[in-house]
Write an enzyme that holds these catalytic residues in place. Structure first.
Site, PDB file in Angstrom:
ATOM      1  N   LYS A 175       0.871  -1.190   0.000  1.00  0.00           N
ATOM      2  CA  LYS A 175       0.000   0.000   0.000  1.00  0.00           C
ATOM      3  C   LYS A 175       0.899   1.228   0.000  1.00  0.00           C
ATOM      4  CE  LYS A 175      -2.090   2.985   2.188  1.00  0.00           C
ATOM      5  NZ  LYS A 175      -1.887   4.462   1.930  1.00  0.00           N
ATOM      6  N   GLU A 250       9.869   2.171  10.721  1.00  0.00           N
ATOM      7  CA  GLU A 250      10.864   3.231  10.517  1.00  0.00           C
ATOM      8  C   GLU A 250      10.120   4.545  10.645  1.00  0.00           C
ATOM      9  OE1 GLU A 250      13.866   2.836  10.419  1.00  0.00           O
ATOM     10  OE2 GLU A 250      14.040   0.717   9.934  1.00  0.00           O
ATOM     11  N   CYS A 284      13.268  11.601   6.548  1.00  0.00           N
ATOM     12  CA  CYS A 284      13.272  11.292   7.986  1.00  0.00           C
ATOM     13  C   CYS A 284      14.681  11.456   8.530  1.00  0.00           C
ATOM     14  CB  CYS A 284      12.681   9.934   8.287  1.00  0.00           C
ATOM     15  SG  CYS A 284      13.411   8.629   7.364  1.00  0.00           S
ATOM     16  N   GLU A 385       9.255  16.653  14.999  1.00  0.00           N
ATOM     17  CA  GLU A 385       9.620  16.541  13.586  1.00  0.00           C
ATOM     18  C   GLU A 385       8.747  17.491  12.757  1.00  0.00           C
ATOM     19  OE1 GLU A 385       8.737  12.819  11.437  1.00  0.00           O
ATOM     20  OE2 GLU A 385      10.826  12.910  10.761  1.00  0.00           O
TER      21      GLU A 385
END
Ligand code: UN1
Length: 499
Positions: A175, A250, A284, A385
């Protein structure tokens, strides 16, 4: 008319059962529709898992070197289509074509690396405590695996998961992110062209709650590999935990670069610019904090501002553009929100801070390269973040303070130190709490032959790529072969006294 794309289930390209679709648009110009895609829901997911489940026994029996051959061919096809895919990435995701080509190259590298594992996938052979008994391990596939991938590396990250999963003999439901389904569909089409048997790789496009959640819920899916936010990662891990699925996550990062007074400043500046503003900060691994020793703070800061100001922002397919748009409206709002938070918290806005919407920027999600100074570790812009072109400069007075600040977030993906003192460098390698540490290089740019992943809220103890990939996508079978012809009882019949 935009192109109409389909799901890939059991070797066939099919629409969503409901017939519903969604669009993928160019983030630099939202009038440009890349295509329409199936808005999949549970019924589509179930069909894809049925296909993966049915294909599993055959694929599992296919020798690993032959499975790896298919992956090697996909790698060759990626190389042949590299330019086309790089341009598609620019159009669909926004990164500049040079970076798009780098993204595809990571997929090519992964294919080359992991295809070799088809002839390795080492097990162990160990001595048995009993006579005439053989003890060894073998690797077996996990089963049907669910791979849920983000939009920021629309080719590379899917290949980090799909290629090792295939070599190890798993079948897949994939997906991709709803922002980059065209890139995903091209990758899947190349897998089909390379001769992958029907049902081994299935793709459903759509939104997380509709098309991702049912993958996590299905009992037949034995493992989920997900790259994305820590918020979603936590949700996946708790749901998957109920059916005791393996989950490889992750997640976020708040990566710091430390600049010591003995650093090569030119190098550190170049690294900071690339680490913070490459891919518009949407990695990231992006450098989102620069921890600078006070002895070089003024020079470093002034020069970083000068250089960042010169970055050419625009549509990647236009000449000379160095930094593309953000991926979507929501991401633009997030970045704006954090700029306001930073200002309220008392950080000093040194450059940028605004969305760009006039002239060539109309209709796109552009944002200025943004630098905050005077940031301390308690501020939200130093903790959370942002995933945009925003970097925080954090002054410190010593190496010890630098490490303390670097380790002060909940994340632990990548880290970096610029110094010319080998002792300081090695101390930092030891002391930075992160899955990855760079010395004299920015926090981005991992290579696929080393494990990739992080500590704390960045993950749950797993690593992708490198030698970890095979470990993650296999189950270990321990095998005992007793050729003594009699019952031997381990722990009981050991002949300690008669050697
Ligand atoms: C990511 O942003 O999720 O190390 C992956 C890097 C790239 C991969 C980033 N090779 O920056």
């Amino acid at each position: 008319m935009p192109e109409s794309y389909q799901n890939f289930i059991g070797g066939k390209w099919v629409p969503a059962r409901s017939g519903e679709t969604f669009e993928s648009r160019n983030p630099a110009n939202t009038d440009d529709v890349i295509g329409t895609f199936p808005r999949s829901r549970e019924e589509d997911v179930v069909a894809a898992i049925d296909a993966a489940h049915a294909a599993f026994p055959g694929w599992r029996r296919t020798p690993a070197p032959l499975r790896a051959d298919v992956v090697r061919r996909v790698g060759q096809l990626l190389a042949e289509h590299k330019d086309e895919l790089a341009r598609l990435e620019t159009r669909e995701m926004g990164k500049v074509p040079e970076e798009g080509a780098g993204d595809v190259q990571e997929g090519i590298d992964m294919a080359e690396y992991i295809a070799g594992e088809g002839r390795r996938m080492f097990g162990e052979t160990v001595p048995s405590e009993l006579r005439d008994k053989f003890a060894l391990t073998a690797r077996q596939p996990v089963g049907v695996v669910g791979l849920i991938t983000p939009w920021n590396f629309p080719i590379a990250i899917p290949t980090w998961k799909i290629f090792p999963a295939l070599v190890c003999g798993n079948t897949i439901i994939f997906k991709p992110a709803e922002d980059t389904p065209a890139c995903a569909a091209r990758l899947v089409a190349l897998c089909e062209e390379a001769g992958l048997p029907a049902g081994v790789l299935n793709m459903v496009t759509g939104y997380g709650p509709e098309a991702g959640a049912p993958i996590v819920e299905d009992e037949r899916v034995r493992m989920i590999s997900f790259t994305g936010s820590s918020v979603v990662g936590r949700e996946i891990a708790s749901r998957a935990g109920r059916s005791l699925k393996k989950t490889m996550l992750e997640l976020g990062g708040k990566n710091a670069m430390v600049v010591m007074p003995d650093a090569n400043l030119e190098l550190a500046l170049e690294g900071a610019l690339w680490g913070a503003f490459g891919t518009t900060g949407q990695r990231c691994t992006a450098t989102s904090r620069i921890i600078v020793h006070k002895d070089v703070l003024d020079t470093f800061t002034k020069r970083l501002i000068d250089q960042a100001r010169k970055l050419r922002v625009g549509y990647g397919l236009d000449e000379g553009v160095q930094m593309g748009p953000l991926i979507n409206e929501q991401q633009l709002q997030t970045v704006e929100k954090y700029v306001n938070i930073g200002k309220q918290e008392g950080a000093k806005l040194l450059l940028g801070g605004h969305a760009l919407s006039e002239g060539q920027y109309a209709g796109g999600y552009f944002f200025e390269p943004t630098i905050f100074g005077n940031v301390n570790y308690r501020m939200r812009i130093a903790q959370e973040e942002i995933f945009g072109p925003v970097v925080a400069i954090m002054p410190v007075s010593s190496y010890e303070e630098a490490i303390k600040v670097a380790n002060s977030t909940e994340y632990g993906l990548s880290s970096s130190i610029y110094t010319s003192d080998v002792n300081t460098a090695f101390r930092a390698v030891h002391e930075l709490e992160a899955g990855i540490t760079y010395v004299n290089a920015p926090t981005i740019g991992a290579e696929i032959q080393l494990p990739f992943g992080g500590l704390k809220a960045t993950g749950n103890g797993h690593r992708e790529a490198g030698t970890s990939a095979i470990k993650e996508f296999t189950e270990i079978k321990s095998v005992y072969v007793d050729y003594s012809g009699k019952l031997q009882r381990a722990q009981i019949d050991v002949e300690h006294h008669s050697v």
